[in-house]
Scaffold this active site. Structure first.
Site: not given
Ligand code: DX5
Ligand code: ZN
Length: 219
Positions: A5, A28, A30, A32, A61, A63, A132, A170, A192-193
């Protein structure tokens, strides 16, 4: 499949950050809108630039509120998969059809508190189910194992031949949590992290893949 991500990447160097995970399966993205979730990231112009900067399939994705209006545009731009939230959609089936008609896979996402059972029929119109495993909005949160029964139910439906779907998780996916998600039946893992927080994001992708594969062969 592993889908890093870019929420945890350096937004000023997105092309390089995509290159750093070039052996991942999907990238991925995101999106938002600061309405559906209390955070603001990026939208279609950045996705269009990313499509030019990488050969990785983009897993968008959304949101956002009103995905019925906005989701098809991401498919038209060339995203490989466009996932939106069932909690935000007015007509999920019609939106899935519009995404597919534009040439992308359609994904449906559920927040942790949203049950899966009411959507099993609707999911026949989709290619991806995104479960999620944190509240959407931010990276770096802790994995919620309590949502895994939804992954197990979806996997049972796929095994029984009622659905044909990728089952994606995710949120909070790392070396410690990916096994539980894989054993429950997930086959696409967003991280992501755990990827962009690592010294070598490419190596982190490979390490997650190995751990997920081991868990899948055990289950
Ligand atoms: C959160 C996102 C994720 C986010 C996950 O709302 O949809 O895709 O990047 O990050 P980590 O892997 O750090 O939880
Ligand atoms: Zn996501």
């Amino acid at each position: 499949m592993i889908a890093p991500s870019i929420l945890s990447a350096d937004f000023a160097r997105l092309g390089d950050e995509a290159e750093a995970v070039s052996r991942a399966d999907w990238l991925h993205v995101d999106v938002m809108d600061n309405h559906f979730v209390p955070n603001l990231t990026l939208g279609l112009p950045v996705v269009k630039s990313l499509l030019k900067a990488t050969d990785l399939p983009l897993d968008c994705h959304l949101m956002i509120d009103d995905p019925d209006r906005w989701a098809p545009g991401y498919a038209e731009a060339g995203a490989a998969n466009v996932t939106f939230h069932v909690e935000a959609a007015a007509d999920a089936v019609q939106t899935a059809r519009a995404i597919r008609a534009a040439g992308a896979m359609a994904g449906l996402s559920l927040k942790p508190g949203t049950p899966l059972e009411p959507y099993l029929e609707v999911l026949r119109e989709f290619d991806t189910l995104l479960v999620m495993t944190v509240e959407p909005g931010f990276g770096g949160q802790s994995f919620m194992a309590e949502v895994l029964p939804k992954v197990r139910l979806a996997r049972r439906e796929v095994r029984a031949g009622h659905l044909r779907l990728f089952i994606e998780v995710d949120g909070g996916i790392d070396q410690d949590t990916i096994s539980a998600a894989a054993e429950a039946g997930a086959d696409v893992f967003v991280a992501g992290s755990a990827v962009y927080g690592a010294d070598d994001p490419g190596k982190a992708v490979e390490a997650l893949r190995v751990t997920a594969r081991e868990a899948m062969t055990r289950s």
